[in-house]
Design a protein around this motif. Structure first.
Motif, PDB file in Angstrom:
ATOM      1  N   UNK A   1      45.174 -31.115 -64.436  1.00  0.00           N
ATOM      2  CA  UNK A   1      44.685 -30.586 -63.183  1.00  0.00           C
ATOM      3  C   UNK A   1      43.388 -29.836 -63.461  1.00  0.00           C
ATOM      4  N   UNK A   2      42.406 -30.110 -62.650  1.00  0.00           N
ATOM      5  CA  UNK A   2      41.110 -29.469 -62.869  1.00  0.00           C
ATOM      6  C   UNK A   2      40.617 -28.689 -61.653  1.00  0.00           C
ATOM      7  N   UNK A   3      41.318 -28.785 -60.536  1.00  0.00           N
ATOM      8  CA  UNK A   3      40.910 -28.066 -59.339  1.00  0.00           C
ATOM      9  C   UNK A   3      42.032 -28.077 -58.320  1.00  0.00           C
ATOM     10  N   UNK A   7      44.246 -23.638 -50.142  1.00  0.00           N
ATOM     11  CA  UNK A   7      45.636 -23.307 -49.813  1.00  0.00           C
ATOM     12  C   UNK A   7      46.603 -23.619 -50.958  1.00  0.00           C
ATOM     13  N   UNK A   8      46.077 -24.173 -52.046  1.00  0.00           N
ATOM     14  CA  UNK A   8      46.820 -24.497 -53.260  1.00  0.00           C
ATOM     15  C   UNK A   8      47.901 -25.566 -53.058  1.00  0.00           C
ATOM     16  N   UNK A   9      47.807 -26.327 -51.969  1.00  0.00           N
ATOM     17  CA  UNK A   9      48.793 -27.368 -51.698  1.00  0.00           C
ATOM     18  C   UNK A   9      48.467 -28.686 -52.384  1.00  0.00           C
ATOM     19  N   UNK A  60      49.404 -34.106 -54.297  1.00  0.00           N
ATOM     20  CA  UNK A  60      50.080 -32.959 -53.682  1.00  0.00           C
ATOM     21  C   UNK A  60      50.811 -32.134 -54.754  1.00  0.00           C
ATOM     22  N   UNK A  61      50.689 -30.812 -54.683  1.00  0.00           N
ATOM     23  CA  UNK A  61      51.305 -29.939 -55.680  1.00  0.00           C
ATOM     24  C   UNK A  61      52.815 -30.173 -55.769  1.00  0.00           C
ATOM     25  N   UNK A  62      53.462 -30.420 -54.630  1.00  0.00           N
ATOM     26  CA  UNK A  62      54.907 -30.684 -54.643  1.00  0.00           C
ATOM     27  C   UNK A  62      55.245 -31.905 -55.497  1.00  0.00           C
ATOM     28  N   UNK A  66      57.677 -31.877 -58.742  1.00  0.00           N
ATOM     29  CA  UNK A  66      58.840 -32.765 -58.834  1.00  0.00           C
ATOM     30  C   UNK A  66      58.776 -33.629 -60.091  1.00  0.00           C
ATOM     31  N   UNK A  67      57.588 -34.131 -60.405  1.00  0.00           N
ATOM     32  CA  UNK A  67      57.424 -34.962 -61.598  1.00  0.00           C
ATOM     33  C   UNK A  67      57.721 -34.161 -62.866  1.00  0.00           C
ATOM     34  N   UNK A  68      57.273 -32.907 -62.901  1.00  0.00           N
ATOM     35  CA  UNK A  68      57.519 -32.054 -64.070  1.00  0.00           C
ATOM     36  C   UNK A  68      58.996 -31.715 -64.172  1.00  0.00           C
ATOM     37  N   UNK A  69      59.617 -31.452 -63.047  1.00  0.00           N
ATOM     38  CA  UNK A  69      61.051 -31.135 -63.036  1.00  0.00           C
ATOM     39  C   UNK A  69      61.869 -32.326 -63.550  1.00  0.00           C
TER      40      UNK A  69
END
Length: 109
Positions: A1-3, A7-9, A60-62, A66-69
């Motif tokens: 992630x670079x940016x 709203x950080x979404x 999307x941050x979600x 989810x991928x990391x989880x």
């Protein structure tokens, strides 16, 4: 992630490639936007790679969470501050990424 968006979404990433795809990066402008990183001093790499700074990939941050989880092992490391600055500078000066996108993801004021 670079940016990320204000709203950080949504975050944006760049691709790490093993070699230059001549079919996609066929001209000097695209080739100039590839940053070569070797494994020296980067414990997350075991071979040379190219960072493609010619385009941004919004995610999307979600979706990232989810991928990391689901697969914590997909996180292989973190760019050093120096490497991150180099990537960020290349993105800011990219001729293929629109200013609107650069601003949206925090590369321009």
């Amino acid at each position: 992630m670079v940016g990320e968006t204000g709203d950080k979404l949504t975050v944006v990433s760049v691709f790490f490639n093993t070699k230059l795809n001549e079919k996609v990066n066929w001209n000097l402008d695209f080739k100039a936007q590839q940053i070569e990183f070797g494994p020296e001093g980067r414990d997350y790499l075991d071979h040379k790679c190219l960072i493609d700074c010619s385009k941004l990939r919004p995610i999307p941050r979600d979706e990232i969470n989810e991928a990391i989880k689901a697969r914590p092992g997909i996180i292989i490391g973190k760019l050093s501050d120096e490497d991150f600055s180099l990537v960020r500078t290349q993105i800011i000066h990219s001729t293929t990424i629109k200013g609107k996108l650069k601003k949206k993801y925090g590369f321009l004021d």
